[in-house]
Design an enzyme around this catalytic site. Structure first.
Site, PDB file in Angstrom:
ATOM      1  N   GLU A 108      46.736  14.527  11.854  1.00 38.60           N
ATOM      2  CA  GLU A 108      46.406  15.797  11.143  1.00 38.60           C
ATOM      3  C   GLU A 108      45.486  15.781   9.796  1.00 38.60           C
ATOM      4  OE1 GLU A 108      49.903  16.124   7.597  1.00 38.60           O
ATOM      5  OE2 GLU A 108      50.068  18.218   8.015  1.00 38.60           O
ATOM      6  N   ILE A 109      44.593  16.867  10.519  1.00 39.24           N
ATOM      7  CA  ILE A 109      43.570  17.203   9.516  1.00 39.24           C
ATOM      8  C   ILE A 109      43.603  18.587   8.809  1.00 39.24           C
ATOM      9  CG2 ILE A 109      40.811  18.425   9.899  1.00 39.24           C
ATOM     10  CD1 ILE A 109      40.496  15.898  12.301  1.00 39.24           C
TER      11      ILE A 109
END
Ligand code: NAI
Length: 734
Positions: free
Chosen positions: A489-490
Site C-alpha cells: 500500500e503506497i
C-alpha cells in the site's frame, strides 16, 4: 468486413511442418473459438501437404507459448448452455488434434497455461525448454472455472489422477524439470536447441523410430526411458506403483477421491465450487470413460463460467492486470525513474523482509543501516534465513541464493547511502525517531533520492514535515511477512511528486507486489478498515460470545483466519495502540472497547508473548480459557448466531471502505477491493468489499446498517457515499 489475419503460419522443411502460433498485434497468444477455427484450417492444409510427414507446433512469441483462453471473451458468455457449447467446440478441436493422422510435437518455451496446456496435451509428444520462463499448468480453478478443453480428462490419463488432482485443484504451474518428472512433458532441452530437437523427434515419430511408452502414473524414467535400466529404475519406484494401484481399482479410487474431497472442503468450505466440480469431473471420467468425462467437463464448465464466484474471481484478475499497468498517478505519462540501489533504515522484521524481496525478486542491491553491530548482524541473519528457506523448499539453488544474498549488506552508519535512489525506513513506530532519521538521511543522500516510510499508522504528512524536500517523501506500507504477503500500500501526501509515486509503484511491482496507491489519512486504507472489524470482534467478546465461535463465524464467511486469531498475530498491544489512534481521529464510530487494555495490562500481547487469546504451548490451537477471567461474563459464554457475528464484523469493515472512497483516500473501488483481499484476506470469492456491497445492493446494505445502528449506535453510522448510492440506485462498480 476484412477477414481477420490468421494467427498461424506453416513452413515445411525436411518433411516436417513447423506450425507457428503468433497472434498478430498481441503480446501473448490466447485461445478463443476464432483461433480454434484458424488452427483447424491450418491443420487441414498441412494434412493435405504430402511433403509434411509430421508437425511441430511452436509459438512465435519471444518468451511465451500460450497463456490460456481469452478471458475477456469468457466474460461475454451469458448462459450455462452457451458456456458448455464453447467447451464442446474446444474439445472437438483438440480431439481432432489428438486423432490427427500425422504426429504432432509441441515445442514449448514460455508460459503454457490453461487452454495452452490442454492444447499440447492433445499432441503426440511434448518437449519443453529448460528456461525459467517456461511454466506449465492448469490455473482455471483460480478463476472459478475448470479446464474446459479436455484437460480434466487428458491430464489424469497422462500423469495419473493423484498428480492431476493436485495440479488442477491448486492451479499451480510447474517448471519444465518438474513437468518432466511428473510426465507432463516427455523431454526438456535448452531453449536454443528446442526447435531443432522437436523437428528431429517429429521426424522420428513419423518414421516409427520413436514410440513414447506411457504408463499412467509412473515416473517418466519408466514411461519414456528407452533403456531397460531406466524402465527398471522406474518400476522400482514403489510409491508410484502403490499410487497407481490405488487409482486403478474401484475401491482404491474411492478412497483417493473421498480423501481428496475431504481435504478440499476443509480448505474451501464449499465456497469455491470449481474445485469440487473438477474433482467430480475427473472422477466421472475415470469411472465412465473419456467420452462421458468430456461431456461432464463441458457441462460443469458451462455452469461455472456464468457463476457469481467465477465472475468475481475474473474481476479480481482484471483488476490486478489493470494495476500492473497503472503508474499510481492520475497522469499515465509519468515515468518511473530507475532505481539501482535501495537503502533500508532498520533491519528488523520488516526491514529484513524488504531487503529480501529487493534482492530475491528484483535483483537490486540494498544497504541496511542498523543501530549497532549486533542488530546489523541479526538483520543479515534474518535475510539469510529467508534465502535458506527457499533453498530448503528447492525454489532456489544454493548458488542463486548466495548470489542474491551478496546483494544485501549491512552497516551502522550512512556509508553507501550516497548512491541510493530509494531509502525505505522501517525503524520503530515512533514519529520522533522517524522524523529525526529523515533529517539525518537527507544530509547524506542525493537530492533526488526518495524517502519512503514503512509506517503502519503514522500520517506521512507529519513525517514529511521534517523534510527539506517533502516532494520526495512517501509511504510504502508492506505487510508482514514481507516475503509472503502480496500487497504493498503506497501512501502519498499532498506534496508527493508524481515521479516519486510512479518510481515507488514500479519498485513495488519489481519486488513482486500488487500495489495500490492511497492518499494519506489516519490508518491509510487497510489499517483503517481493519480497525472497526477488530473492534466489533472485541465488542462481541465483551457481550459474552465465545472466542472460538467468533473466529469460526468469520472463517465460515471466508476469511483465512478469524479476528481473534488475527489480534493474537498482530499483537493485542499493537491493536490497542492503533485502536486508540483511530478513536481519536474518527470519534465514536471507531471507539475500541475497554477489554483490550485490560488484556495488555495482564501481559497478554498475543502470539509474540505466547500469551493471548489462544494457547501457544500445546500442539493444537485452543482458546486459553484463563483469558475469560479478564472479559465481561467470565467463563459464562453465550451462544451467538454465526450469521449475526459475521454481519456485525463485516458491515463496519465494508462501511469504512466506502468512507475511504468517499473521502478520496482510495482512488477507486477497484483499489479498495484489491487492498482488502490481498492485504487483509477479505474473501476473494466475494470480490472485495465494493463488489460485496454491489451484490448485496447499497440500499439493502444501508438498511442493515441502520438496523444495527439502532441497537449498537455510532459504530454502524452509514458512510455518506453509501446513503447517496442507496438513494440514486447506482453501484460502486459501473
Ligand atoms: P522491528 O522492531 O522488528 O524492527 C525495527 C528495527 O529498527 C530494529 O531492528 C531496530 O534495531 C531498528 N532501529 C531502531 N532505531 C534505529 C536507528 N536509529 N537506526 C537504524 N535502525 C534502527 O519492527 P518491525 O516490525 O520491523 O516494524 C518496523 C516498522 O514497520 C514500524 O514502523 C512498524 O509500524 C512498521 N510495520 C510493521 C508491520 C508488522 O507487522 N510488524 C507491518 C507493517 C508496517
Amino acid at each position: 468486413m476484412a477477414p481477420q489475419p490468421s494467427c498461424f503460419s506453416t513452413r515445411v522443411e525436411g518433411g516436417v511442418a513447423v506450425l507457428t502460433f503468433d497472434a498478430p498485434g498481441e503480446p501473448v497468444n490466447t485461445l478463443s473459438p476464432e483461433v480454434g477455427d484458424q488452427f483447424e484450417v491450418e491443420l487441414r492444409k498441412v494434412e493435405l501437404d504430402a511433403a509434411a510427414k509430421a508437425v511441430v507446433f511452436v509459438s512465435g512469441k519471444k518468451d511465451s507459448f500460450v497463456a490460456g483462453a481469452k478471458i475477456d471473451f469468457l466474460s461475454t458468455v451469458k448462459t450455462a448452455a452457451e458456456g458448455a457449447d464453447i467447451s464442446r467446440r474446444a474439445q472437438q478441436g483438440f480431439d481432432r488434434l489428438d486423432g490427427y493422422p500425422k504426429p504432432v510435437v509441441a515445442a514449448i518455451h514460455g508460459a503454457c497455461l490453461g487452454g495452452g496446456l490442454e492444447w499440447v496435451l492433445a499432441c503426440d509428444y511434448r518437449i519443453a525448454s529448460d528456461s525459467p520462463k517456461t511454466s506449465l499448468g492448469l490455473p482455471e480453478t483460480q478463476l472459478g472455472l475448470i479446464p474446459g478443453a479436455g484437460g480434466t480428462q487428458r491430464l489424469p490419463a497422462l500423469v495419473g489422477a493423484q498428480e492431476a488432482l493436485d495440479l488442477i485443484l491448486t492451479g499451480k504451474a510447474l517448471k519444465a524439470k518438474k513437468a518432466l518428472k511428473l510426465g507432463v512433458v516427455d523431454e526438456v532441452v535448452p531453449a536454443p536447441i528446442l526447435l531443432e530437437v522437436a523437428r528431429r523427434r517429429a521426424a522420428e515419430l513419423a518414421a516409427g523410430e520413436l514410440k513414447p511408452v506411457r504408463l499412467r502414473g509412473l515416473p517418466r524414467a519408466a514411461a519414456t526411458g528407452k533403456g531397460l535400466g531406466d524402465i527398471l529404475r522406474g518400476l522400482a519406484d514403489r510409491q508410484a506403483w502403490a499410487e497407481l494401484a490405488l487409482e486403478e481399482n474401484p475401491l482404491g479410487r474411492k478412497v483417493l477421491f473421498d480423501q481428496a474431497k475431504k481435504q478440499l472442503l476443509k480448505k474451501t468450505r464449499g465456497k469455491y465450487p470449481a474445485q469440487e466440480k473438477a474433482l467430480e469431473v475427473i472422477r466421472f471420467g475415470l469411472e465412465k470413460g473419456q467420452k462421458a468425462g468430456l461431456e461432464a467437463e463441458a457441462k460443469a464448465f458451462g455452469e461455472l463460467v456464468v457463476s457469481d464466484v467465477s465472475r468475481r474471481l475474473v474481476e479480481i484478475f482484471h483488476a490486478t492486470t489493470a494495476l500492473k499497468k497503472d503508474n499510481g498517478t492520475a497522469d499515465p505519462l509519468v515515468k518511473a525513474r530507475p532505481v539501482k540501489k535501495v537503502a533500508i533504515l532498520g533491519g528488523g522484521l520488516m526491514g529484513g523482509g524488504i531487503a529480501y524481496v529487493t534482492a530475491a525478486t528484483w535483483g537490486v542491491p540494498s544497504r541496511i543501516k542498523e543501530r549497532d553491530d549486533e542488530s546489523a548482524a541479526r538483520a543479515l541473519k534474518h535475510v539469510r534465513g529467508l534465502f535458506d528457506e527457499r533453498t530448503r523448499r528447492r525454489s532456489m539453488t544454493a548458488r542463486e541464493a548466495d548470489a542474491a544474498m551478496a546483494l544485501v549488506t549491512a552497516t551502522t552508519d550512512y556509508s553507501g547511502f550516497k548512491t541510493a535512489d530509494l531509502v525505505v525506513e522501517a525503524v520503530f513506530e515512533d514519529l520522533k525517531l522517524k522524523r529525526q532519521l529523515l533529517a539525518e538521511v537527507e544530509k547524506v543522500v542525493r537530492p533526488d533520492c526518495i524517502f519512503a516510510s514503512n509506517t503502519s499508522s503514522l500520517p506521512i504528512t507529519q513525517i514529511a514535515e521534517a523534510s527539506r524536500r517533502p516532494e520526495t517523501v512517501i509511504g510504502m506500507h508492506y505487510f508482514s511477512p514481507v516475503n509472503k504477503m502480496p500487497l504493498l500500500e503506497i501512501i502519498t501526501h499532498k506534496g508527493t511528486a508524481d515521479w516519486v509515486t510512479a518510481t515507488c509503484v514500479e519498485a513495488g511491482k519489481k519486488q513482486g507486489k500488487t500495489v495500490i496507491v492511497v492518499n494519506d489519512g489516519v490508518g491509510f486504507y487497510t489499517s483503517r478498515i481493519l480497525a472497526p472489524y477488530l473492534n466489533e470482534a472485541a465488542y462481541l467478546m465483551g457481550e459474552g460470545a465465545g472466542l472460538a465461535e467468533i473466529d469460526q463465524a468469520m472463517v465460515e464467511f471466508g476469511f483465512p483466519v478469524g479476528p481473534v486469531t488475527l489480534l493474537d498475530e498482530v499483537g493485542i498491544d499493537v491493536a490497542a495502540k492503533v485502536g486508540k489512534i483511530m478513536h481519536e481521529a474518527f470519534g465514536d464510530r471507531l471507539a475500541a472497547p475497554e477489554t483490550t487494555a485490560k488484556l495488555v495490562a495482564d501481559g497478554r500481547l498475543g502470539r509474540k508473548a505466547k500469551k493471548g487469546f489462544y494457547t501457544y504451548d500445546g500442539k493444537t490451537k485452543q482458546v486459553d480459557e484463563t483469558v475469560y477471567a479478564l472479559l465481561p461474563h467470565g467463563k459464562d459464554r453465550k451462544r451467538v448466531d454465526a450469521a449475526e457475528v459475521a454481519e456485525r464484523c463485516v458491515l463496519p469493515f465494508v462501511n469504512e471502505a466506502i468512507r475511504c472512497l468517499g473521502e478520496g483516500v482510495l482512488r477507486s473501488a477497484r483499489d479498495g477491493d484489491i487492498g482488502a483481499i490481498f492485504g487483509l484476506g477479505f474473501p476473494p470469492f466475494l470480490g472485495g468489499p465494493f463488489r460485496y456491497a454491489d451484490s448485496v445492493g447499497p440500499a439493502k446494505l444501508l438498511e442493515r446498517m441502520e438496523q444495527y445502528r439502532k441497537k449498537h449506535g455510532a459504530r454502524f453510522e452509514p458512510a455518506p457515499r453509501l446513503v447517496e448510492l442507496a438513494k440514486s440506485g447506482k453501484r460502486f462498480h459501473g
